[in-house]
Design a protein around this motif. Structure first.
Motif, PDB file in Angstrom:
ATOM      1  N   GLY A  72       9.824  43.879   9.682  1.00 45.96           N
ATOM      2  CA  GLY A  72       8.733  44.470  10.453  1.00 45.96           C
ATOM      3  C   GLY A  72       8.193  45.726   9.795  1.00 45.96           C
ATOM      4  N   PHE A  73       7.119  46.258  10.392  1.00 49.31           N
ATOM      5  CA  PHE A  73       6.455  47.437   9.798  1.00 49.31           C
ATOM      6  C   PHE A  73       7.190  48.723  10.163  1.00 49.31           C
ATOM      7  CE2 PHE A  73       2.999  44.326   9.867  1.00 49.31           C
ATOM      8  CZ  PHE A  73       2.501  44.494   8.583  1.00 49.31           C
ATOM      9  N   PRO A  74       7.211  49.679   9.251  1.00 50.26           N
ATOM     10  CA  PRO A  74       7.880  50.960   9.531  1.00 50.26           C
ATOM     11  C   PRO A  74       6.958  51.867  10.350  1.00 50.26           C
ATOM     12  CG  PRO A  74       7.028  50.962   7.301  1.00 50.26           C
ATOM     13  CD  PRO A  74       6.607  49.665   7.919  1.00 50.26           C
ATOM     14  N   LEU A  75       6.895  51.643  11.648  1.00 49.13           N
ATOM     15  CA  LEU A  75       5.929  52.342  12.496  1.00 49.13           C
ATOM     16  C   LEU A  75       6.115  53.858  12.466  1.00 49.13           C
ATOM     17  CD1 LEU A  75       5.708  49.939  15.550  1.00 49.13           C
ATOM     18  CD2 LEU A  75       4.254  50.068  13.531  1.00 49.13           C
ATOM     19  N   GLU A  76       7.353  54.291  12.210  1.00 46.66           N
ATOM     20  CA  GLU A  76       7.601  55.733  12.178  1.00 46.66           C
ATOM     21  C   GLU A  76       6.823  56.405  11.043  1.00 46.66           C
ATOM     22  OE1 GLU A  76       9.741  53.398  11.424  1.00 46.66           O
ATOM     23  OE2 GLU A  76      10.511  53.850   9.418  1.00 46.66           O
ATOM     24  N   LYS A  77       6.527  55.624  10.001  1.00 52.07           N
ATOM     25  CA  LYS A  77       5.774  56.193   8.870  1.00 52.07           C
ATOM     26  C   LYS A  77       4.284  56.304   9.197  1.00 52.07           C
ATOM     27  CE  LYS A  77       9.183  55.315   5.661  1.00 52.07           C
ATOM     28  NZ  LYS A  77      10.175  56.338   5.348  1.00 52.07           N
ATOM     29  N   LEU A  78       3.842  55.633  10.250  1.00 53.86           N
ATOM     30  CA  LEU A  78       2.429  55.634  10.610  1.00 53.86           C
ATOM     31  C   LEU A  78       2.113  56.687  11.670  1.00 53.86           C
ATOM     32  CD1 LEU A  78       2.645  52.904   9.125  1.00 53.86           C
ATOM     33  CD2 LEU A  78       1.314  51.866  10.929  1.00 53.86           C
ATOM     34  N   ALA A  79       3.145  57.114  12.394  1.00 53.78           N
ATOM     35  CA  ALA A  79       2.944  57.981  13.556  1.00 53.78           C
ATOM     36  C   ALA A  79       2.174  59.246  13.186  1.00 53.78           C
ATOM     37  CB  ALA A  79       4.303  58.337  14.162  1.00 53.78           C
ATOM     38  N   GLY A  80       1.092  59.489  13.908  1.00 61.55           N
ATOM     39  CA  GLY A  80       0.313  60.719  13.736  1.00 61.55           C
ATOM     40  C   GLY A  80      -0.540  60.764  12.486  1.00 61.55           C
TER      41      GLY A  80
ATOM     42  N   ASN B 201      -2.932  46.976  19.155  1.00 60.57           N
ATOM     43  CA  ASN B 201      -2.969  46.989  20.619  1.00 60.57           C
ATOM     44  C   ASN B 201      -2.190  48.155  21.202  1.00 60.57           C
ATOM     45  OD1 ASN B 201      -4.686  45.084  21.613  1.00 60.57           O
ATOM     46  ND2 ASN B 201      -3.185  43.416  21.538  1.00 60.57           N
ATOM     47  N   ARG B 202      -1.041  48.445  20.601  1.00 60.83           N
ATOM     48  CA  ARG B 202      -0.249  49.559  21.121  1.00 60.83           C
ATOM     49  C   ARG B 202      -0.931  50.899  20.871  1.00 60.83           C
ATOM     50  NH1 ARG B 202       2.256  45.474  21.371  1.00 60.83           N
ATOM     51  NH2 ARG B 202       4.174  45.053  22.524  1.00 60.83           N
ATOM     52  N   TYR B 203      -1.547  51.047  19.702  1.00 64.33           N
ATOM     53  CA  TYR B 203      -2.278  52.286  19.443  1.00 64.33           C
ATOM     54  C   TYR B 203      -3.486  52.386  20.377  1.00 64.33           C
ATOM     55  CZ  TYR B 203       0.484  52.899  15.168  1.00 64.33           C
ATOM     56  OH  TYR B 203       1.501  53.082  14.283  1.00 64.33           O
ATOM     57  N   TYR B 204      -4.094  51.247  20.670  1.00 64.56           N
ATOM     58  CA  TYR B 204      -5.242  51.225  21.566  1.00 64.56           C
ATOM     59  C   TYR B 204      -4.831  51.691  22.959  1.00 64.56           C
ATOM     60  CZ  TYR B 204      -9.144  49.496  24.356  1.00 64.56           C
ATOM     61  OH  TYR B 204     -10.206  49.411  25.220  1.00 64.56           O
ATOM     62  N   GLN B 205      -3.676  51.212  23.412  1.00 66.37           N
ATOM     63  CA  GLN B 205      -3.222  51.561  24.764  1.00 66.37           C
ATOM     64  C   GLN B 205      -2.615  52.963  24.849  1.00 66.37           C
ATOM     65  OE1 GLN B 205      -0.677  48.223  25.422  1.00 66.37           O
ATOM     66  NE2 GLN B 205      -2.439  46.862  25.671  1.00 66.37           N
ATOM     67  N   ASN B 206      -1.807  53.290  23.846  1.00 66.08           N
ATOM     68  CA  ASN B 206      -1.009  54.527  23.976  1.00 66.08           C
ATOM     69  C   ASN B 206      -1.343  55.594  22.946  1.00 66.08           C
ATOM     70  OD1 ASN B 206       0.430  52.923  25.833  1.00 66.08           O
ATOM     71  ND2 ASN B 206       1.771  52.193  24.199  1.00 66.08           N
ATOM     72  N   GLY B 207      -2.271  55.345  22.062  1.00 65.46           N
ATOM     73  CA  GLY B 207      -2.529  56.299  20.990  1.00 65.46           C
ATOM     74  C   GLY B 207      -1.353  56.343  20.034  1.00 65.46           C
TER      75      GLY B 207
ATOM     76  N   PHE C  41     -11.445  52.793  17.627  1.00 65.36           N
ATOM     77  CA  PHE C  41     -11.156  52.844  16.191  1.00 65.36           C
ATOM     78  C   PHE C  41     -12.367  52.425  15.383  1.00 65.36           C
ATOM     79  CE2 PHE C  41      -7.089  51.187  18.212  1.00 65.36           C
ATOM     80  CZ  PHE C  41      -6.522  52.448  18.341  1.00 65.36           C
ATOM     81  N   ASN C  42     -12.334  52.763  14.106  1.00 62.15           N
ATOM     82  CA  ASN C  42     -13.389  52.306  13.206  1.00 62.15           C
ATOM     83  C   ASN C  42     -13.042  50.902  12.719  1.00 62.15           C
ATOM     84  OD1 ASN C  42     -15.511  52.168  11.328  1.00 62.15           O
ATOM     85  ND2 ASN C  42     -14.185  53.022   9.725  1.00 62.15           N
ATOM     86  N   VAL C  43     -13.664  49.907  13.337  1.00 65.28           N
ATOM     87  CA  VAL C  43     -13.386  48.515  12.981  1.00 65.28           C
ATOM     88  C   VAL C  43     -14.548  47.985  12.134  1.00 65.28           C
ATOM     89  CG1 VAL C  43     -12.942  46.195  13.847  1.00 65.28           C
ATOM     90  CG2 VAL C  43     -12.099  48.191  15.125  1.00 65.28           C
ATOM     91  N   VAL C  44     -14.273  47.572  10.935  1.00 66.44           N
ATOM     92  CA  VAL C  44     -15.325  47.018  10.076  1.00 66.44           C
ATOM     93  C   VAL C  44     -14.951  45.581   9.722  1.00 66.44           C
ATOM     94  CG1 VAL C  44     -16.722  47.346   7.996  1.00 66.44           C
ATOM     95  CG2 VAL C  44     -15.623  49.321   9.093  1.00 66.44           C
ATOM     96  N   ILE C  45     -15.843  44.665  10.068  1.00 66.63           N
ATOM     97  CA  ILE C  45     -15.589  43.256   9.782  1.00 66.63           C
ATOM     98  C   ILE C  45     -16.553  42.807   8.697  1.00 66.63           C
ATOM     99  CG2 ILE C  45     -15.478  40.936  10.756  1.00 66.63           C
ATOM    100  CD1 ILE C  45     -15.216  42.349  13.525  1.00 66.63           C
ATOM    101  N   THR C  46     -15.999  42.117   7.723  1.00 69.06           N
ATOM    102  CA  THR C  46     -16.857  41.617   6.654  1.00 69.06           C
ATOM    103  C   THR C  46     -16.525  40.148   6.428  1.00 69.06           C
ATOM    104  OG1 THR C  46     -17.522  41.889   4.349  1.00 69.06           O
ATOM    105  CG2 THR C  46     -15.259  42.403   4.856  1.00 69.06           C
ATOM    106  N   VAL C  47     -17.498  39.407   5.929  1.00 70.64           N
ATOM    107  CA  VAL C  47     -17.237  38.006   5.595  1.00 70.64           C
ATOM    108  C   VAL C  47     -17.598  37.770   4.127  1.00 70.64           C
ATOM    109  CG1 VAL C  47     -17.560  37.113   7.930  1.00 70.64           C
ATOM    110  CG2 VAL C  47     -19.521  37.266   6.390  1.00 70.64           C
ATOM    111  N   ASP C  48     -16.887  36.840   3.503  1.00 69.09           N
ATOM    112  CA  ASP C  48     -17.172  36.541   2.097  1.00 69.09           C
ATOM    113  C   ASP C  48     -18.537  35.875   1.958  1.00 69.09           C
ATOM    114  OD1 ASP C  48     -14.639  37.477   1.742  1.00 69.09           O
ATOM    115  OD2 ASP C  48     -13.735  35.539   1.298  1.00 69.09           O
ATOM    116  N   GLN C  49     -18.800  34.940   2.881  1.00 66.81           N
ATOM    117  CA  GLN C  49     -20.090  34.253   2.860  1.00 66.81           C
ATOM    118  C   GLN C  49     -20.746  34.439   4.219  1.00 66.81           C
ATOM    119  OE1 GLN C  49     -17.832  30.676   1.909  1.00 66.81           O
ATOM    120  NE2 GLN C  49     -19.477  30.127   0.510  1.00 66.81           N
TER     121      GLN C  49
END
Lengths: 262, 339
Positions: A95-103, A123-129, A159-167
């Motif tokens: 799994g991801f090392p969430l402690e390295k992402l905090a703050g 989703n968790r960041y969305y709900q709880n920051g 959040f800044n969500v950017v969606i791109t498509v190849d075609q």
């Protein structure tokens, strides 16, 4: 003798959400699993077979899998409906090392269903920051392959969500081009930490762009995908160098990924 | 050290057969293989080595993990762990050592493989020293030896009409209970020493610099060169006592089925093929390199020891005469100055 790790347990499908023609999300009952975001399950259908699948989201009483139909097991899975059963064992991997992402300022660079293993984190960041800033860069091949449309729209509020498509297609309002090209627009101002998930070529391109934007190697986390059978470090399929992707990964720091060649 | 007359072997095995599944080398066509014997007479102990290693007794080439029956109300799973007691007679020291290497994988820190480990714990290994190592043997280059007792419970040394029996473990000793074997006298011990001295592995492979090379030669052109000859048939992996890769599949008919694991091999392109169509090891070069690297580098990095016991089976089975001893030499010599 420890419990037999190869024996799966039966789990009921609580809900099915069609994402695209090829991809569906299955909410299944959780037999008390407590996964870490980024872990995976070995999912099986009797008489068909077994395959490793990333956990897209979870709560105390359910696990969510988002699956693209690419082969025998995922094909059979795609035909299952609410109320049907499948078999699961796991969760496996680190799994991801969430402690390295905090703050921190977090940049996620995701290719297609690479969005799956990080959905629960967003989703968790969305709900709880919990993070200073989140840039979510997601690339899909075509507009028809965009998954989690509702979630992506919701996440845009915070959040800044950017969606791109190849075609692109004529009515596609979003960006067209490689997702790795978006990195320089968001990284670089401050020391960011990055998560990269996607096909190998995309991972390479994204990592290059991140490094150009002065993201440190030790701040880049990559989730790798390999063919696997057992999920528990025995069968040898996912071995790269001295690492088992199933045991030591699937999430690796870029400093390690650099050395993982085969 | 005890003495066992060769003409006692049959009756000894017959005594063990009701209490254990007894496996021994038997002749099958032009080759020998380990099979469960029903009578002591079936065992052939004057053999060189089996074509397929006795690994398959503990880790069969195909085995059921569990079986199931699909009913309208649900699916009934039945675990298939083999708990029978086994004795393997006539194990060569190289193969005995391979079990110690397989233990490292199957008896892992995080996960234990109950199929292998249950069999392993229930199996007594009776070794047979090698009076005449074959031309393809090179166990002595890998810290083994024709009379090494490492990993064995008993070791038999052929001294003519008798076996000198070295009792290595308590489990081994129990196998001989009720036999009342005489203790080996000085003459027998002398004979055993003479046999051991005259048993020589003719090839010595210099593994001294190999790991250093493998640590740095991932992109060396030598891999393409070596792989050119390889057909990718994987005979080497199927006859290797330390190869342990497998694949898991379901086999079913009607309402019933089983989840089965079968030996698999890193020499096959499908081994790493992703569902997406991407293959991280797309050509023979990457696959050949993986096999060598796994045995002589990655296994060393993971467990501190080389995953080769020098049995020479891969040399015998290769259809294009790729000789692992020469491969090692070529790799060690290529770019050797850069060390």
């Amino acid at each position: 003798m420890n419990a037999n790790p190869y024996l799966p347990v039966r789990a009921k499908i609580l809900e099915v959400v069609r994402q695209t023609e090829q991809i569906a999300t299955f909410q299944i009952e959780s037999p008390g699993l407590n996964p870490v975001p980024g872990q995976f399950l070995e999912v099986s259908i009797p008489k068909v077979g077994e395959c490793p699948l990333s956990i897209s989201d979870f709560d105390s009483d359910y696990i969510e899998l988002t699956v693209r139909k690419v082969g025998k097991v995922t094909g059979a899975l795609n035909a299952l409906r609410k109320g049907d059963h499948l078999f699961i064992r796991g969760p496996y991997g680190n799994g991801f090392p969430l402690e390295k992402l905090a703050g921190r300022h977090v940049v996620m660079v995701l290719g297609g269903i690479g969005l799956v293993p990080v959905k629960s984190i967003v989703n968790r960041y969305y709900q709880n920051g919990g993070v200073k800033r989140l840039d979510l860069l997601v690339g899909f091949r075509t507009p028809r392959e965009v998954i989690f449309q509702e979630e992506l729209a919701r996440w845009q509020e915070k959040f800044n969500v950017v969606i791109t498509v190849d075609q692109g297609e004529p009515d596609w309002p979003g960006r067209v081009g490689l997702v790795s090209e978006l990195v320089k627009e968001v990284a670089g101002q401050e020391r960011a930490v990055a998560i990269v998930v996607g096909p190998p070529a995309m991972i390479r391109a994204a990592a290059e762009e991140l490094l150009k934007s002065r993201v440190a190697k030790e701040d880049i986390w990559v989730s790798l995908e390999r063919r696997m059978s057992c999920g528990i470090g025995k069968c040898g399929h996912c071995k790269i160098s001295d690492q088992y992707v199933c045991l030591d990964g699937p999430v690796f720091n870029y400093r390690q990924v650099e050395k993982l060649v085969d | 050290m005890l003495l066992l007359n060769k003409d006692q072997i049959t009756s000894w095995l017959n005594k063990l057969i009701p209490a254990y599944q007894v496996f021994a080398p038997v002749k099958e066509g032009d080759y020998f293989c380990f099979q469960q014997i029903r009578s002591g007479e079936q065992a052939v102990l004057n053999y060189t080595n089996s074509r397929i290693p006795p690994k398959e007794i503990l880790f069969p080439r195909s085995e059921k993990l569990f079986c199931y029956r699909c009913e309208t109300g649900g699916v009934q799973l039945t675990e298939q762990v083999d708990e029978s007691k086994k004795v393997v007679v006539g194990v060569r020291p190289c193969d005995a050592k391979s079990f110690l290497l397989l233990d490292k994988v199957f008896n892992g820190d995080q996960y234990v493989d109950p199929y292998y480990l249950t069999r392993r714990n229930n199996t007594v290994l009776v070794g047979l020293g090698c009076n005449q190592p074959a031309a393809t043997c090179f166990c002595t280059s890998l810290s083994g030896g024709p009379f090494s007792a490492e990993g064995l419970d008993l070791l038999f040394v052929d001294i003519g009409d008798q076996y000198l029996v070295e009792v290595v473990t308590e489990r081994g000793k129990e196998l001989l209970s009720g036999m009342e074997l005489p203790v080996a006298g000085q003459e027998a011990q002398e004979a055993a020493r003479a046999v051991k001295e005259s048993a020589v592995c003719s090839t010595l492979v210099d593994l001294g610099g190999l790991k250093y090379r493998l640590d740095v030669n991932f992109d060396d052109p030598i891999w393409a060169l070596l792989a050119e000859k390889c057909l990718g048939c994987a005979a080497c992996t199927y006859t290797c006592p330390t190869c342990h890769c497998f694949d898991i599949v379901d086999e079913a008919a009607g309402k019933e089925g089983c989840r089965i694991r079968n030996w698999d091999a890193c020499m096959f392109p499908l081994f790493t093929l992703h569902g997406s169509g991407h293959n991280p090891r797309p050509t023979g070069k990457e696959r050949f390199r993986q096999r060598i690297m796994h045995k002589f580098k990655y296994f060393v990095d993971n467990y501190g020891t080389i995953a080769c016991v020098g049995c020479g089976r891969c040399i015998l089975s290769c259809p294009v005469n790729l000789d692992i001893r020469q491969v090692i030499e070529q790799i060690s010599q290529a770019g050797g100055d850069q060390q």
